[in-house]
Each structure stands twice: as C-alpha cells, then as structure tokens.
Design a protein around this motif. Sequence first.
Motif, PDB file in Angstrom:
ATOM      1  N   GLY A   1     -37.510 -55.609  -2.392  1.00 63.49           N
ATOM      2  CA  GLY A   1     -36.356 -56.495  -2.390  1.00 63.49           C
ATOM      3  C   GLY A   1     -36.296 -57.266  -3.689  1.00 63.49           C
ATOM      4  O   GLY A   1     -36.381 -56.686  -4.775  1.00 63.49           O
ATOM      5  N   SER A   2     -36.223 -58.587  -3.582  1.00 59.31           N
ATOM      6  CA  SER A   2     -36.158 -59.428  -4.778  1.00 59.31           C
ATOM      7  C   SER A   2     -37.528 -59.887  -5.246  1.00 59.31           C
ATOM      8  O   SER A   2     -37.636 -60.603  -6.243  1.00 59.31           O
ATOM      9  N   GLN A   3     -38.585 -59.479  -4.527  1.00 61.03           N
ATOM     10  CA  GLN A   3     -39.937 -59.939  -4.853  1.00 61.03           C
ATOM     11  C   GLN A   3     -40.684 -58.883  -5.671  1.00 61.03           C
ATOM     12  O   GLN A   3     -40.549 -57.681  -5.427  1.00 61.03           O
ATOM     13  N   SER A   4     -41.484 -59.365  -6.643  1.00 60.46           N
ATOM     14  CA  SER A   4     -42.233 -58.476  -7.529  1.00 60.46           C
ATOM     15  C   SER A   4     -43.730 -58.597  -7.267  1.00 60.46           C
ATOM     16  O   SER A   4     -44.232 -59.693  -6.954  1.00 60.46           O
ATOM     17  N   PHE A   5     -44.449 -57.475  -7.449  1.00 60.50           N
ATOM     18  CA  PHE A   5     -45.874 -57.422  -7.140  1.00 60.50           C
ATOM     19  C   PHE A   5     -46.617 -56.643  -8.232  1.00 60.50           C
ATOM     20  O   PHE A   5     -46.025 -55.827  -8.949  1.00 60.50           O
ATOM     21  N   TRP A   6     -47.917 -56.899  -8.318  1.00 60.97           N
ATOM     22  CA  TRP A   6     -48.800 -56.197  -9.246  1.00 60.97           C
ATOM     23  C   TRP A   6     -50.010 -55.714  -8.456  1.00 60.97           C
ATOM     24  O   TRP A   6     -50.703 -56.499  -7.798  1.00 60.97           O
ATOM     25  N   PHE A   7     -50.244 -54.393  -8.498  1.00 58.15           N
ATOM     26  CA  PHE A   7     -51.361 -53.765  -7.789  1.00 58.15           C
ATOM     27  C   PHE A   7     -52.294 -53.166  -8.834  1.00 58.15           C
ATOM     28  O   PHE A   7     -51.900 -52.273  -9.598  1.00 58.15           O
ATOM     29  N   THR A   8     -53.519 -53.647  -8.872  1.00 56.86           N
ATOM     30  CA  THR A   8     -54.451 -53.214  -9.900  1.00 56.86           C
ATOM     31  C   THR A   8     -55.859 -53.172  -9.320  1.00 56.86           C
ATOM     32  O   THR A   8     -56.075 -53.513  -8.157  1.00 56.86           O
ATOM     33  N   GLY A   9     -56.823 -52.749 -10.127  1.00 59.51           N
ATOM     34  CA  GLY A   9     -58.204 -52.743  -9.675  1.00 59.51           C
ATOM     35  C   GLY A   9     -58.961 -51.526 -10.171  1.00 59.51           C
ATOM     36  O   GLY A   9     -58.510 -50.800 -11.063  1.00 59.51           O
ATOM     37  N   HIS A  10     -60.119 -51.297  -9.563  1.00 52.57           N
ATOM     38  CA  HIS A  10     -60.940 -50.145  -9.944  1.00 52.57           C
ATOM     39  C   HIS A  10     -61.854 -49.781  -8.786  1.00 52.57           C
ATOM     40  O   HIS A  10     -62.070 -50.577  -7.849  1.00 52.57           O
ATOM     41  N   ALA A  11     -62.409 -48.580  -8.836  1.00 51.61           N
ATOM     42  CA  ALA A  11     -63.424 -48.123  -7.888  1.00 51.61           C
ATOM     43  C   ALA A  11     -64.445 -47.309  -8.669  1.00 51.61           C
ATOM     44  O   ALA A  11     -64.065 -46.418  -9.437  1.00 51.61           O
TER      45      ALA A  11
END
Length: 264
Positions: A185-195
């Motif tokens: 929708g109008s909301q923004s997100f950041w998905f990050t990381g490591h394994a």
Amino acid sequence: MQRNAQLNSFTQSLIALAVLAGAPIGAAAQMEFHYQYGELTNPFAGTDHATHILTFQHASAWSLGESFFFIDLLDDGGADGFNDVEFYGEWYPTLSLGRLTNRTVGGGPLRDIAFVGGINVDGDANVFKWLPGARLSWDIPGFVFFNTDITAFIDASSGVESGGAPRTDDSFMVDVNWGAAFDLGSQSFWFTGHAEYIGGTTTEFGAPQEGWILAQPQLGWDIGKTVTGSANQLFVGVEYQYWRNKLGTQNHDNVPQLWVMWRL
C-alpha cells in the motif's frame, strides 16, 4: 592493565579498518546506525541475558569492487565474561572480476564474480580471523543485492597464551546476504540480512568445536516516511536471530529482537 591494553589495541584496529573501509573513492556509499535489543544466550554458561547492541555500518562501491564494514558494541548487563561491553567488527572488501576485466562475468542470474578478503575481529575474546574467498552476485528480481560468499575461515589469533579464546584449526564459511525494498500500500519496508554456515573444527587443546548456522533476517518499516515524510532514513522493526551451535557450542539462540535503523 592487560585488559585495558587489549581493548586499546582493538579500538585502534577498528579505527584503522574503518578508515580503510571508507578509503576507496566510491560511486556510492551508505552509512547506518542500528540498535537491537533481545534476550540472547551466553553459549558458554547457557544463560540468557537482555542484550543491547549498537552497530555502525558502512557500505560503499568503488571503481573495481565494493566494501562492507560494521562494528558492534554489545552489553548484556551481566558480569560473566561474555558480552560485558564487548566490541566486534567485520570487514569485507571485494574485487570484481567484471569491473577488473571490463566485461560480463557469469551468465543468466549470475551477474558477477568477485574476490573477497574478509576480516573478523572480536575484542573481548581477542580473536582475529581471515576470510579470503569468492563472492557470487546474483540478479534476482525485487532484490537490491543478493550475494553468496564462499570463503576460508582462518584463525590468526594468539589463543589462550594472550589471554583470549582458544585458537582453532582453520575452517570455511558459506554466507548468503541480501537486501530488498518493497511497498505494501502506502507503506515502505526494507528486508535484509544474512545466513551463514561455519564448518566445524578443533581448538588448540584438541577439543571439537561444532559447525554452526547463524541466520539474522531483518524486517524494517520506514517509519520516517510515514511520520515525517522523510523516506529511506528511519526504520523500526525486528531482527530474528537463529544461531545453532552458537560459537561452536551446543547452545542456541532462537529469538526475535527489536531493531531500529537510522540511515544517513
């Protein structure tokens, strides 16, 4: 006195690494400050402590590669010799074969191959690791970056003789790291990381050290965009830490943590 000398030496090393990490003239650079809070395990005592982590993180691109560097300051509020105002840092400079040869290296989803020369430093345990190897960079829709690192895990520590953790035989690491921005929708997100997977080894006393799996995915909501209209600067969310055989023991982390990121 010995403890203070070790901390001073470690702090100087981190400052030097920070200067080196930012040294290349970058086409792009990004600095971040992170705060994390959660119940993490002391793997040597098997006890859990509410742990605060402050992180400075720097990523940059230069003409022939990239550089990624971070320093953690950890405090679990205890006095058990683990994470008692502890410093930990890693640096991963890369040299891109594609940029070095000025041609495409790879094919299909593989967009580049690079040499990587990693360094891991732990102040409290007086540990120093070298991680030379290769990075495979993938072109995956929706991801800003997606890499697979395959490196050696070479112990250059002085071990118990210097008052640190026992030195180990050499091993290897396989690490997957990523970052993706998306909107709902109008909301923004950041998905990050490591394994990562670190292979098992033995200590200087001949004791076996378990191989471990460490996964740290982070999901942040762009609260700055929603509240002030300043996008891509302030995020709040969660980091989920799964660490099987933490630091080579048979104890584990399996815990969510509060995660706040301020991006400069």
